[in-house]
Write a protein that holds these residues in place. Structure first.
Motif, PDB file in Angstrom:
ATOM      1  N   LEU A   1      24.664 128.333  39.996  1.00  0.00           N
ATOM      2  CA  LEU A   1      24.477 126.982  40.500  1.00  0.00           C
ATOM      3  C   LEU A   1      23.965 127.036  41.931  1.00  0.00           C
ATOM      4  CD1 LEU A   1      27.719 125.232  39.200  1.00  0.00           C
ATOM      5  CD2 LEU A   1      25.386 124.846  38.390  1.00  0.00           C
ATOM      6  N   SER A   2      23.386 125.962  42.377  1.00  0.00           N
ATOM      7  CA  SER A   2      22.910 125.896  43.757  1.00  0.00           C
ATOM      8  C   SER A   2      24.086 126.055  44.723  1.00  0.00           C
ATOM      9  CB  SER A   2      22.215 124.559  44.014  1.00  0.00           C
ATOM     10  OG  SER A   2      21.124 124.391  43.128  1.00  0.00           O
ATOM     11  N   PRO A   3      23.868 126.688  45.876  1.00  0.00           N
ATOM     12  CA  PRO A   3      24.976 126.920  46.824  1.00  0.00           C
ATOM     13  C   PRO A   3      25.671 125.648  47.272  1.00  0.00           C
ATOM     14  CG  PRO A   3      23.030 128.201  47.437  1.00  0.00           C
ATOM     15  CD  PRO A   3      22.601 127.267  46.342  1.00  0.00           C
ATOM     16  N   GLN A   4      24.951 124.515  47.275  1.00  0.00           N
ATOM     17  CA  GLN A   4      25.549 123.279  47.783  1.00  0.00           C
ATOM     18  C   GLN A   4      26.456 122.584  46.771  1.00  0.00           C
ATOM     19  OE1 GLN A   4      22.315 123.812  47.371  1.00  0.00           O
ATOM     20  NE2 GLN A   4      21.298 122.087  46.345  1.00  0.00           N
ATOM     21  N   VAL A   5      26.547 123.112  45.555  1.00  0.00           N
ATOM     22  CA  VAL A   5      27.405 122.482  44.545  1.00  0.00           C
ATOM     23  C   VAL A   5      28.871 122.711  44.908  1.00  0.00           C
ATOM     24  CG1 VAL A   5      28.134 122.484  42.128  1.00  0.00           C
ATOM     25  CG2 VAL A   5      25.703 122.669  42.704  1.00  0.00           C
ATOM     26  N   GLN A   6      29.571 121.643  45.238  1.00  0.00           N
ATOM     27  CA  GLN A   6      30.984 121.703  45.604  1.00  0.00           C
ATOM     28  C   GLN A   6      31.852 120.774  44.761  1.00  0.00           C
ATOM     29  OE1 GLN A   6      32.499 123.787  47.906  1.00  0.00           O
ATOM     30  NE2 GLN A   6      30.489 124.780  47.866  1.00  0.00           N
ATOM     31  N   ARG A   7      31.235 119.787  44.157  1.00  0.00           N
ATOM     32  CA  ARG A   7      31.982 118.810  43.364  1.00  0.00           C
ATOM     33  C   ARG A   7      31.387 118.801  41.964  1.00  0.00           C
ATOM     34  NH1 ARG A   7      34.769 115.122  46.596  1.00  0.00           N
ATOM     35  NH2 ARG A   7      34.581 113.527  44.990  1.00  0.00           N
TER      36      ARG A   7
END
Length: 348
Positions: free
Chosen positions: A38-44
């Motif tokens: 997944l993209s690094p910015q995926v947090q939620r």
């Protein structure tokens, strides 16, 4: 008699070749990158349930109503357990700030017995914006099928004196197959992952009549839920690096140092074995020197020095003509690529 002797000689020759094999096998544990990134910015990340019992499955659903107390709820409970298994794995990883199982998404089409059409980008963006998500998992379908077999069997029942005696009865065999399909989406990107899993289990019981046999199988719902949870949990692991066992071969014949090196390697003294192999790099026979270079690639991979291992394997093939080294070189180069992906994943 002549034919018998010929067969005996052939088997003797095969046994001799096997006993004189030039290589030994070894296994080692290596790290592999996560198959899904997944993209690094995926947090939620959110999890939605698009599954429901299909129309074609209603006949089996009626059997479920007889076979278990949950009846028509079997698929529903299994799907809920699968969602929970995925959520448990994602939370356990500690990677995400939020892992949300969405209770209801009525605006999305449901899955039948197979994968429905993927969500459109508009649907993905709408759900992610509505719930403040960066990515979206979908349980696209969940389905259980049950094959029932009822046969005559002898069962033991106590008589008036408490002694068990055989009497005619029934055996009930239930084969339950569980199928589930998963997708993973990120807004603005192509479908990130798609997986279908299939499992099955057999439950059997005996009784004087089918109803009595059935009573001992009342835990089938729990079996379905347990398997569904494990499948969801396993699917979440596709976002994580893993450790796997791989096999390799190394040379143990050609000269006395190889024979001694074999004994050292078998005791785990790989670096001591490597010192013997290194002595053979200047052997006058190219075949022996090539095997030594190949084995130097092996010890460097064991020690985690992939760049040096690639260099030695390349020399073993290009300088000494060892054909096994070319195949091994490709394996090592693939490991280098995987290592680069792994390091990039771990640095996020």
């Amino acid at each position: 008699m002549k034919t018998f002797h010929q067969i005996t000689l052939i088997f003797s020759a095969i046994s001799l070749l096997l006993s004189c094999s030039a290589t030994n096998n070894l296994s080692m544990t290596v790290s592999q990158p996560a198959p899904v990134e997944l993209s690094p910015q995926v947090q939620r990340i959110g999890i939605i349930n698009r599954s429901r019992p299909s129309e074609a499955n209603k006949g089996f659903a009626r059997i479920d109503a007889i076979l278990t107390a949950e009846g028509l709820k079997l698929d529903e409970k299994g799907a809920e357990a699968a969602l929970q298994g995925l959520a448990d794995r994602l939370r356990q990883s500690g990677r995400f700030e939020v892992v949300a199982v969405l209770d209801s998404t009525p605006e999305l089409d449901k899955g039948l017995k197979g994968l429905p059409a993927p969500l459109s980008q508009d649907q993905i963006v709408k759900v992610c914006d509505q719930y403040g998500l960066d990515a979206l998992y979908s349980l696209s379908f969940f389905d259980t099928d049950t094959n029932v077999n009822l046969s005559i069997a002898q069962v033991l029942v106590p008589n008036a004196l408490g002694v068990k005696i055989p009497v005619p009865g029934h055996q009930l065999d239930l084969v339950t197959r569980i199928r589930s399909g998963w997708r993973l989406y990120e807004p603005g990107l192509p479908l990130q992952d798609e997986m279908v899993y299939e499992d099955q289990f057999l439950l059997s019981a005996k009784g004087i009549n089918p109803a009595e046999a059935l009573q001992t199988l009342s835990y089938r719902t729990e079996k379905v839920m347990d398997q569904a949870h494990r499948t969801g949990f396993y699917n979440g692991g596709r976002l994580e690096p893993s450790r796997v066992r791989v096999g390799r071969q190394y040379f143990v014949r050609g000269s006395e140092p190889f024979v001694r090196g074999k004994r050292l390697a078998q005791t785990g003294a790989w670096n001591e074995a490597a010192r013997l192999w290194e002595q053979e790099l200047n052997h006058p026979k190219e075949k022996i020197a090539g095997r030594a270079a190949y084995n130097m690639a092996i010890i460097n991979e064991i020690n985690g020095n992939l760049d040096e291992a690639v260099q030695w394997a390349g020399d073993a093939y290009s300088i000494y003509g060892n054909r096994d080294a070319l195949r091994y070189l490709r394996i090592l180069q693939n490991r280098q690529n995987q290592q680069q992906r792994l390091e990039a994943q771990l640095s996020r």
